[in-house]
Scaffold this motif. Structure first.
Motif, PDB file in Angstrom:
ATOM      1  N   LEU A 132      -3.010   4.679 -11.890  1.00  0.00           N
ATOM      2  CA  LEU A 132      -2.879   3.291 -11.437  1.00  0.00           C
ATOM      3  C   LEU A 132      -4.008   2.401 -11.934  1.00  0.00           C
ATOM      4  CD1 LEU A 132      -1.822   3.878  -7.699  1.00  0.00           C
ATOM      5  CD2 LEU A 132      -0.340   3.364  -9.652  1.00  0.00           C
ATOM      6  N   GLY A 133      -5.164   3.001 -12.177  1.00  0.00           N
ATOM      7  CA  GLY A 133      -6.333   2.222 -12.586  1.00  0.00           C
ATOM      8  C   GLY A 133      -7.342   2.151 -11.464  1.00  0.00           C
ATOM      9  N   SER A 134      -8.611   1.913 -11.789  1.00  0.00           N
ATOM     10  CA  SER A 134      -9.672   1.874 -10.781  1.00  0.00           C
ATOM     11  C   SER A 134      -9.573   0.604  -9.947  1.00  0.00           C
ATOM     12  CB  SER A 134     -11.041   1.949 -11.460  1.00  0.00           C
ATOM     13  OG  SER A 134     -11.219   0.852 -12.348  1.00  0.00           O
ATOM     14  N   GLY A 135     -10.194   0.634  -8.785  1.00  0.00           N
ATOM     15  CA  GLY A 135     -10.190  -0.512  -7.891  1.00  0.00           C
ATOM     16  C   GLY A 135      -9.931  -0.092  -6.460  1.00  0.00           C
ATOM     17  N   ILE A 136     -10.332  -0.939  -5.517  1.00  0.00           N
ATOM     18  CA  ILE A 136     -10.189  -0.613  -4.098  1.00  0.00           C
ATOM     19  C   ILE A 136      -8.721  -0.494  -3.705  1.00  0.00           C
ATOM     20  CG2 ILE A 136     -10.701  -1.394  -1.752  1.00  0.00           C
ATOM     21  CD1 ILE A 136     -13.134  -2.830  -2.856  1.00  0.00           C
ATOM     22  N   LYS A 137      -7.872  -1.423  -4.200  1.00  0.00           N
ATOM     23  CA  LYS A 137      -6.450  -1.401  -3.845  1.00  0.00           C
ATOM     24  C   LYS A 137      -5.800  -0.084  -4.250  1.00  0.00           C
ATOM     25  CE  LYS A 137      -2.104  -3.821  -4.760  1.00  0.00           C
ATOM     26  NZ  LYS A 137      -1.462  -4.952  -5.487  1.00  0.00           N
ATOM     27  N   ASN A 138      -6.047   0.346  -5.476  1.00  0.00           N
ATOM     28  CA  ASN A 138      -5.459   1.602  -5.950  1.00  0.00           C
ATOM     29  C   ASN A 138      -6.065   2.817  -5.259  1.00  0.00           C
ATOM     30  OD1 ASN A 138      -3.794   0.190  -7.701  1.00  0.00           O
ATOM     31  ND2 ASN A 138      -5.237   0.314  -9.410  1.00  0.00           N
ATOM     32  N   LEU A 139      -7.311   2.694  -4.831  1.00  0.00           N
ATOM     33  CA  LEU A 139      -7.946   3.758  -4.051  1.00  0.00           C
ATOM     34  C   LEU A 139      -7.198   3.969  -2.737  1.00  0.00           C
ATOM     35  CD1 LEU A 139     -10.274   5.692  -3.248  1.00  0.00           C
ATOM     36  CD2 LEU A 139     -11.542   3.695  -2.496  1.00  0.00           C
ATOM     37  N   PHE A 140      -6.883   2.874  -2.061  1.00  0.00           N
ATOM     38  CA  PHE A 140      -6.123   2.965  -0.808  1.00  0.00           C
ATOM     39  C   PHE A 140      -4.741   3.569  -1.056  1.00  0.00           C
ATOM     40  CE2 PHE A 140      -8.955  -0.435   0.984  1.00  0.00           C
ATOM     41  CZ  PHE A 140      -9.390   0.297   2.067  1.00  0.00           C
ATOM     42  N   ILE A 141      -4.060   3.108  -2.094  1.00  0.00           N
ATOM     43  CA  ILE A 141      -2.715   3.603  -2.395  1.00  0.00           C
ATOM     44  C   ILE A 141      -2.741   5.105  -2.639  1.00  0.00           C
ATOM     45  CG2 ILE A 141      -0.828   3.533  -4.081  1.00  0.00           C
ATOM     46  CD1 ILE A 141      -1.429   0.551  -4.452  1.00  0.00           C
ATOM     47  N   ALA A 142      -3.728   5.575  -3.390  1.00  0.00           N
ATOM     48  CA  ALA A 142      -3.824   6.999  -3.715  1.00  0.00           C
ATOM     49  C   ALA A 142      -4.017   7.847  -2.458  1.00  0.00           C
ATOM     50  CB  ALA A 142      -4.969   7.231  -4.698  1.00  0.00           C
ATOM     51  N   ILE A 143      -4.898   7.400  -1.577  1.00  0.00           N
ATOM     52  CA  ILE A 143      -5.148   8.164  -0.345  1.00  0.00           C
ATOM     53  C   ILE A 143      -3.931   8.105   0.575  1.00  0.00           C
ATOM     54  CG2 ILE A 143      -6.592   8.327   1.717  1.00  0.00           C
ATOM     55  CD1 ILE A 143      -8.921   7.259   0.074  1.00  0.00           C
ATOM     56  N   TRP A 144      -3.289   6.944   0.650  1.00  0.00           N
ATOM     57  CA  TRP A 144      -2.092   6.814   1.494  1.00  0.00           C
ATOM     58  C   TRP A 144      -0.970   7.744   1.037  1.00  0.00           C
ATOM     59  CZ3 TRP A 144      -2.001   0.716   1.525  1.00  0.00           C
ATOM     60  CH2 TRP A 144      -2.998   0.258   2.387  1.00  0.00           C
ATOM     61  N   LEU A 145      -0.839   7.914  -0.280  1.00  0.00           N
ATOM     62  CA  LEU A 145       0.267   8.723  -0.814  1.00  0.00           C
ATOM     63  C   LEU A 145       0.124  10.214  -0.503  1.00  0.00           C
ATOM     64  CD1 LEU A 145       0.887   7.059  -4.308  1.00  0.00           C
ATOM     65  CD2 LEU A 145       2.401   7.019  -2.315  1.00  0.00           C
ATOM     66  N   VAL A 146      -1.100  10.684  -0.368  1.00  0.00           N
ATOM     67  CA  VAL A 146      -1.306  12.129  -0.195  1.00  0.00           C
ATOM     68  C   VAL A 146      -1.988  12.518   1.114  1.00  0.00           C
ATOM     69  CG1 VAL A 146      -1.400  12.475  -2.687  1.00  0.00           C
ATOM     70  CG2 VAL A 146      -3.523  12.105  -1.429  1.00  0.00           C
ATOM     71  N   GLY A 147      -2.567  11.546   1.824  1.00  0.00           N
ATOM     72  CA  GLY A 147      -3.360  11.879   3.008  1.00  0.00           C
ATOM     73  C   GLY A 147      -2.562  12.229   4.248  1.00  0.00           C
ATOM     74  N   TRP A 148      -1.241  12.038   4.222  1.00  0.00           N
ATOM     75  CA  TRP A 148      -0.404  12.263   5.394  1.00  0.00           C
ATOM     76  C   TRP A 148      -0.101  13.738   5.653  1.00  0.00           C
ATOM     77  CZ3 TRP A 148       4.186  14.792   4.385  1.00  0.00           C
ATOM     78  CH2 TRP A 148       4.593  14.822   3.045  1.00  0.00           C
ATOM     79  N   ARG A 149      -0.333  14.595   4.668  1.00  0.00           N
ATOM     80  CA  ARG A 149       0.170  15.966   4.744  1.00  0.00           C
ATOM     81  C   ARG A 149      -0.474  16.769   5.874  1.00  0.00           C
ATOM     82  NH1 ARG A 149      -2.435  18.496  -0.852  1.00  0.00           N
ATOM     83  NH2 ARG A 149      -4.571  18.688  -0.059  1.00  0.00           N
ATOM     84  N   GLU A 150      -1.768  16.600   6.118  1.00  0.00           N
ATOM     85  CA  GLU A 150      -2.433  17.358   7.182  1.00  0.00           C
ATOM     86  C   GLU A 150      -1.916  16.944   8.556  1.00  0.00           C
ATOM     87  OE1 GLU A 150      -4.236  19.874   6.612  1.00  0.00           O
ATOM     88  OE2 GLU A 150      -4.289  19.582   4.447  1.00  0.00           O
ATOM     89  N   TYR A 151      -1.688  15.654   8.730  1.00  0.00           N
ATOM     90  CA  TYR A 151      -1.149  15.180  10.009  1.00  0.00           C
ATOM     91  C   TYR A 151       0.250  15.744  10.240  1.00  0.00           C
ATOM     92  CZ  TYR A 151      -4.967  11.794   9.863  1.00  0.00           C
ATOM     93  OH  TYR A 151      -6.213  11.207   9.817  1.00  0.00           O
ATOM     94  N   ALA A 152       1.053  15.775   9.186  1.00  0.00           N
ATOM     95  CA  ALA A 152       2.416  16.292   9.307  1.00  0.00           C
ATOM     96  C   ALA A 152       2.401  17.755   9.738  1.00  0.00           C
ATOM     97  CB  ALA A 152       3.152  16.136   7.978  1.00  0.00           C
ATOM     98  N   LYS A 153       1.526  18.558   9.146  1.00  0.00           N
ATOM     99  CA  LYS A 153       1.461  19.977   9.499  1.00  0.00           C
ATOM    100  C   LYS A 153       0.990  20.177  10.943  1.00  0.00           C
ATOM    101  CE  LYS A 153      -1.006  21.161   5.843  1.00  0.00           C
ATOM    102  NZ  LYS A 153      -1.756  22.007   4.874  1.00  0.00           N
ATOM    103  N   LEU A 154      -0.010  19.403  11.345  1.00  0.00           N
ATOM    104  CA  LEU A 154      -0.532  19.522  12.703  1.00  0.00           C
ATOM    105  C   LEU A 154       0.526  19.162  13.743  1.00  0.00           C
ATOM    106  CD1 LEU A 154      -4.113  17.974  12.367  1.00  0.00           C
ATOM    107  CD2 LEU A 154      -3.595  20.282  13.142  1.00  0.00           C
ATOM    108  N   VAL A 155       1.149  18.014  13.558  1.00  0.00           N
ATOM    109  CA  VAL A 155       2.112  17.524  14.553  1.00  0.00           C
ATOM    110  C   VAL A 155       3.377  18.376  14.542  1.00  0.00           C
ATOM    111  CG1 VAL A 155       3.535  15.548  15.238  1.00  0.00           C
ATOM    112  CG2 VAL A 155       1.190  15.189  14.466  1.00  0.00           C
ATOM    113  N   ARG A 156       3.802  18.840  13.385  1.00  0.00           N
ATOM    114  CA  ARG A 156       4.999  19.695  13.314  1.00  0.00           C
ATOM    115  C   ARG A 156       4.797  20.957  14.135  1.00  0.00           C
ATOM    116  NH1 ARG A 156       6.284  24.265  10.522  1.00  0.00           N
ATOM    117  NH2 ARG A 156       8.528  24.635  10.159  1.00  0.00           N
TER     118      ARG A 156
END
Length: 274
Positions: A132-156
């Motif tokens: 996506l390219g460097s920058g704060i906006k793309n940093l947020f997008i990258a973390i949002w796209l992959v950061g949900w997995r631990e929460y999903a495993k815990l809550v499941r």
């Protein structure tokens, strides 16, 4: 009762909370702590050692390191909190749906989760930001796209247990809809694990932001951010170590404080639910 409540948290918890309160104060009113512009250059004060005039010294452009460290608190906290929120909400809902419905829904979600967990989190984030390219906006997008997995495993995992409980069976007998059962009966009883993880995840997101800034993929120069400051000073680590030492100490102390708070909150929640 009051004495018992006061002893729920240790002295370390209150010290960590006081330090984090100081960091928040720096983020909200940084001008209260320093008169210097964090990006202002002073060519007459290049590479000065820590002194009464410049508490943390200056860098190769004459910028006051203490000011840059103080003003960095706002951006680092924003990265930690806002990068955590979206994955926490999305992952919690995904895990709730997967655990509650089971069957094909659970199978599909788990296969998607397997794909995401096949790669280390940091590798995925770096890969997405590189695309996506460097920058704060793309940093947020990258973390949002992959950061949900631990929460999903815990809550499941918690939901698989909760859906077979007596209160859920009673709610079904009364004719409540699946949506109502999930949101009003199951979710409040499975959210503790995700909540505790979210506290620690704030620091993980801050570390990812700092790491990407260090690699030149996060916050652009000259925006003050702890990782970016360390990256700017890495070439002068032998001649002017204060440039990297002080932001590194702040990042480490913030991480330790958040970890202590997370552990204490987890212990208290376990006692109240047991």
């Amino acid at each position: 009762m009051k004495r018992i409540k006061r002893k729920k948290f240790s002295i370390a918890f209150w010290i960590a909370s006081a330090f984090l309160a100081l960091i928040v104060l720096m983020a909200v009113v940084p001008g209260l702590f320093t008169p210097y512009d964090p990006i202002g250059q002073d060519m007459t004060a290049l590479m000065q050692k820590p002194s009464s005039a410049h508490w943390f010294g200056t860098d190769n452009l004459g910028r006051d390191i203490f000011s840059r460290v103080v003003y960095s608190a706002r951006l680092d906290l924003e990265i930690g909190i806002f990068a955590m929120l979206v994955p926490a909400v999305v992952g919690t809902m995904v895990g709730l749906l997967s655990g509650y419905y089971g069957g094909k829904v659970d199978a599909i979600i788990m296969r998607i989760l397997d794909i995401f967990t096949a790669f280390p989190l940091m590798v995925l984030v770096i890969a997405i930001v590189a695309i996506l390219g460097s920058g704060i906006k793309n940093l947020f997008i990258a973390i949002w796209l992959v950061g949900w997995r631990e929460y999903a495993k815990l809550v499941r995992g918690e939901t698989l247990v909760a859906k077979n409980s007596e209160y859920v069976a009673a709610a079904r007998t009364l004719g409540f809809s699946n949506a109502r059962i999930m949101l009003r009966h199951v979710l409040p009883n499975v959210i503790n694990g995700a909540f505790v993880y979210a506290i620690s995840d704030i620091m993980l997101c801050m570390l990812m932001g700092a790491s990407l800034s260090f690699l030149g993929l996060g916050v652009p120069t000259p925006t003050p951010e702890w990782g970016a400051i360390i990256a700017d000073g890495k070439l002068f680590i032998t001649t002017a170590p204060w440039i990297v030492v002080f932001p590194g100490i702040m990042l480490a102390l913030t991480g330790i404080s958040i970890s202590i708070i997370g552990e204490q909150v987890s212990a208290v929640l376990q006692k109240t639910t047991s």
